[in-house]
Design a protein around this motif. Structure first.
Motif, mmCIF file in Angstrom:
data_model
loop_
_atom_site.group_PDB
_atom_site.id
_atom_site.type_symbol
_atom_site.label_atom_id
_atom_site.label_comp_id
_atom_site.label_asym_id
_atom_site.label_seq_id
_atom_site.Cartn_x
_atom_site.Cartn_y
_atom_site.Cartn_z
ATOM 1 N N GLU A 91 32.968 49.325 42.582
ATOM 2 C CA GLU A 91 31.826 48.777 41.845
ATOM 3 C C GLU A 91 31.466 49.667 40.657
ATOM 4 O O GLU A 91 31.221 49.167 39.551
ATOM 5 N N ASN A 134 26.461 41.220 39.707
ATOM 6 C CA ASN A 134 26.413 42.388 40.596
ATOM 7 C C ASN A 134 26.827 42.021 42.017
ATOM 8 O O ASN A 134 27.591 42.756 42.647
ATOM 9 N N ASN A 167 30.187 43.339 43.956
ATOM 10 C CA ASN A 167 30.018 43.923 45.286
ATOM 11 C C ASN A 167 30.902 43.227 46.310
ATOM 12 O O ASN A 167 31.576 43.882 47.117
ATOM 13 N N ARG A 188 33.942 44.863 48.430
ATOM 14 C CA ARG A 188 33.912 44.874 49.899
ATOM 15 C C ARG A 188 35.154 44.205 50.485
ATOM 16 O O ARG A 188 35.697 44.660 51.481
#
Length: 111
Positions: A3, A95, A99, A103
């Motif tokens: 990120e 965002n 993310n 992940r």
């Protein structure tokens, strides 16, 4: 880490592009830049090794490190250049999207 990499690229597209272009920044000529590039790579390598565990072979760690770097770099490049957002018909929350991709990449790491 993924990120942070992508967000840096989006906030500093000029720096991001120059950093990755050998014809623009020949690290052999700039020892400080080379040191920082090596340090950043070592941090990623060590984190991947930690995720895989001490029993992971060097080849597995290298492969997974290349994979993680590729995910971050590819995502950053595709977002900067625009084709990904167009293909996805827009991204509501950039965002949250970054993310989730990050992940997903971490979750896919395995020996």
């Amino acid at each position: 880490m993924c990120e942070t990499y992508v967000h840096f690229a989006l906030r500093h597209p000029g720096h991001f592009r120059v950093m990755m272009r050998y014809d623009s920044c020949q690290l052999a000529k700039y020892p400080t830049a080379r040191f920082e590039a090596d340090r950043a790579f070592d941090i990623l390598f060590d984190e991947v090794k930690s995720l895989l565990g001490e029993s992971a072979s060097d080849e597995t760690v290298k492969t997974q490190t290349a994979y993680m770097w590729s995910v971050g770099h590819g995502l950053a490049t595709l977002l900067l250049d625009g084709p990904l957002e167009l293909k996805l018909d827009g991204i509501d929350d950039i965002n949250a999207f970054i993310n989730q991709v990050s992940r997903t990449a971490v979750a896919s790491i395995h020996i």
